[in-house]
Scaffold this motif. Structure first.
Motif, short mmCIF file in Angstrom:
data_model
loop_
_atom_site.label_atom_id
_atom_site.label_comp_id
_atom_site.label_asym_id
_atom_site.label_seq_id
_atom_site.Cartn_x
_atom_site.Cartn_y
_atom_site.Cartn_z
N ARG A 95 -34.06 -45.06 -47.26
CA ARG A 95 -33.19 -44.82 -48.43
C ARG A 95 -33.90 -43.99 -49.49
O ARG A 95 -33.30 -43.12 -50.12
N LYS A 96 -35.17 -44.24 -49.69
CA LYS A 96 -35.90 -43.58 -50.77
C LYS A 96 -36.44 -42.21 -50.37
O LYS A 96 -36.53 -41.30 -51.20
N ALA A 97 -36.85 -42.06 -49.10
CA ALA A 97 -37.58 -40.84 -48.73
C ALA A 97 -37.09 -40.22 -47.42
O ALA A 97 -37.70 -39.29 -46.92
N GLY A 98 -35.96 -40.71 -46.88
CA GLY A 98 -35.50 -40.24 -45.57
C GLY A 98 -35.20 -38.75 -45.52
O GLY A 98 -35.26 -38.14 -44.45
N HIS A 99 -34.88 -38.14 -46.65
CA HIS A 99 -34.53 -36.72 -46.65
C HIS A 99 -35.75 -35.80 -46.65
O HIS A 99 -35.61 -34.59 -46.50
N LEU A 100 -36.95 -36.35 -46.78
CA LEU A 100 -38.15 -35.52 -46.83
C LEU A 100 -38.46 -34.91 -45.46
O LEU A 100 -38.33 -35.57 -44.43
N ALA A 101 -38.91 -33.68 -45.45
CA ALA A 101 -39.39 -33.05 -44.22
C ALA A 101 -40.85 -33.46 -44.02
O ALA A 101 -41.66 -33.37 -44.94
N VAL A 102 -41.18 -33.94 -42.81
CA VAL A 102 -42.54 -34.42 -42.54
C VAL A 102 -43.02 -33.84 -41.21
O VAL A 102 -42.23 -33.27 -40.44
N LEU A 103 -44.32 -34.00 -40.95
CA LEU A 103 -44.90 -33.61 -39.67
C LEU A 103 -45.13 -34.87 -38.85
O LEU A 103 -45.72 -35.83 -39.32
N ALA A 104 -44.66 -34.87 -37.60
CA ALA A 104 -44.79 -36.03 -36.73
C ALA A 104 -45.52 -35.65 -35.46
O ALA A 104 -45.63 -34.47 -35.10
N GLY A 105 -46.05 -36.65 -34.76
CA GLY A 105 -46.77 -36.40 -33.51
C GLY A 105 -46.67 -37.60 -32.59
O GLY A 105 -46.02 -38.60 -32.91
N ASN A 106 -47.34 -37.49 -31.45
CA ASN A 106 -47.33 -38.56 -30.44
C ASN A 106 -48.76 -39.01 -30.20
O ASN A 106 -49.65 -38.20 -29.96
N SER A 107 -49.00 -40.32 -30.29
CA SER A 107 -50.36 -40.86 -30.16
C SER A 107 -51.03 -40.42 -28.86
O SER A 107 -52.20 -40.04 -28.84
N SER A 108 -50.28 -40.48 -27.76
CA SER A 108 -50.88 -40.20 -26.46
C SER A 108 -51.30 -38.74 -26.30
O SER A 108 -52.12 -38.41 -25.45
N LYS A 109 -50.76 -37.86 -27.16
CA LYS A 109 -51.12 -36.44 -27.07
C LYS A 109 -52.31 -36.10 -27.98
O LYS A 109 -52.76 -34.95 -28.00
N LEU A 110 -52.78 -37.09 -28.73
CA LEU A 110 -53.98 -36.95 -29.54
C LEU A 110 -53.90 -35.81 -30.55
O LEU A 110 -54.90 -35.22 -30.93
N SER A 111 -52.70 -35.49 -31.00
CA SER A 111 -52.54 -34.47 -32.03
C SER A 111 -52.47 -35.17 -33.37
O SER A 111 -51.41 -35.50 -33.87
N VAL A 112 -53.65 -35.43 -33.93
CA VAL A 112 -53.72 -36.28 -35.13
C VAL A 112 -52.88 -35.73 -36.27
O VAL A 112 -52.23 -36.47 -36.99
N ALA A 113 -52.87 -34.42 -36.44
CA ALA A 113 -52.20 -33.84 -37.59
C ALA A 113 -50.69 -33.75 -37.41
O ALA A 113 -49.97 -33.49 -38.36
N GLY A 114 -50.17 -33.97 -36.21
CA GLY A 114 -48.74 -33.84 -35.99
C GLY A 114 -48.34 -32.40 -35.79
O GLY A 114 -48.91 -31.49 -36.39
N ASN A 115 -47.36 -32.17 -34.94
CA ASN A 115 -46.96 -30.79 -34.66
C ASN A 115 -45.44 -30.60 -34.62
O ASN A 115 -44.96 -29.54 -34.25
#
Length: 243
Positions: free
Chosen positions: A48-68
């Motif tokens: 409700r508070k922050a759902g509209h924000l654009a963010v960077l996401a990733g997958n743990s198993s792909k080891l992309s810490v910064a998100g892509n």
């Protein structure tokens, strides 16, 4: 994925009110600080508070810490990985500094504790927004000094000192802040859906463990090279002997 450990905790816990008036706080070992702050309680409130924000996401198993994957936070939070991209954590670099909108949305439920107020300097530290689904994890890594405040959920931490001379592990509950000293290798797993904010220092020298590894590698290389040179010299000397 790594092994997760016992249920014990060997990280010192202190209350935030014990640090009232303390400036430039930065102990040399991990510490968990418990707070009485009122934060949001669940994923729905974060949405409700922050759902509209654009963010960077990733997958743990792909080891992309910064998100892509760039995605709306609301889409990421949908049940069953409704984002259809397999992302199980959000990692947004400099989220508190990136825009006026990020600041406006996050500021009401996130304030830097007074004993860490010096870490608000954007030239010395980076801020992160961290949202992890149950079971998401970060493999061992290290960086400059930093801290991680859990707003809701539950995480398990394991930290190793530089050169791996000591190991600390503990469960982090909502409302607790964990302090990570410089170059301590750490890994963490979300034991349930969780949301936190974190900060880490910028710059600094190479980690002691890396320097030690480089020195050891150099000594090993010099030793091997020396042995080879001795063998070559002996071989040449043997060939030069008169019949």
């Amino acid at each position: 994925m790594f092994n997760f450990w016992g249920d014990g905790c060997n990280i010192l816990r202190i209350r935030e009110d014990e640090l009232t008036g303390v400036k430039d706080w930065g102990p040399s070992s991990p510490v968990i600080v418990t707070t009485n702050r009122q934060y949001i309680k669940a994923t729905e409130e974060l949405d409700r508070k922050a759902g509209h924000l654009a963010v960077l996401a990733g997958n743990s198993s792909k080891l992309s810490v910064a998100g892509n994957v760039e995605i709306r936070l609301s889409d990421f939070l949908k049940e069953g990985n409704g984002n259809n991209q397999g992302a199980d954590y959000v990692f947004h670099l400099n989220v508190l500094m990136s825009s006026q909108e990020h600041m406006r949305v996050l500021e009401p439920f996130f304030g830097i504790p007074s004993f860490l107020s010096y870490t608000g300097n954007p030239y010395r530290f980076r801020h992160y927004l961290l949202v992890g689904k149950n079971g998401s994890f970060v493999n061992p890594h290290s960086h400059e000094a930093g801290w991680n405040l859990l707003i809701y959920g539950k995480k398990k931490w394991k930290l190793n000192s530089p050169l791996f001379l000591s190991t600390h592990e503990c469960l982090q509950e909502a409302g607790e802040l964990i302090w990570i000293p410089p170059h301590w290798t750490h890994e963490v797993v979300s034991l349930e859906d969780s949301f936190g904010v974190a900060l880490q220092g910028i710059g600094g020298g190479a980690p002691p463990a890396l320097l030690a590894s480089l020195v050891a590698a150099a000594i090993f290389a010099i030793t091997i090279l020396g042995c080879c040179c001795i063998k070559i010299k002996r071989g040449i000397a043997g060939k030069e002997k008169p019949l």
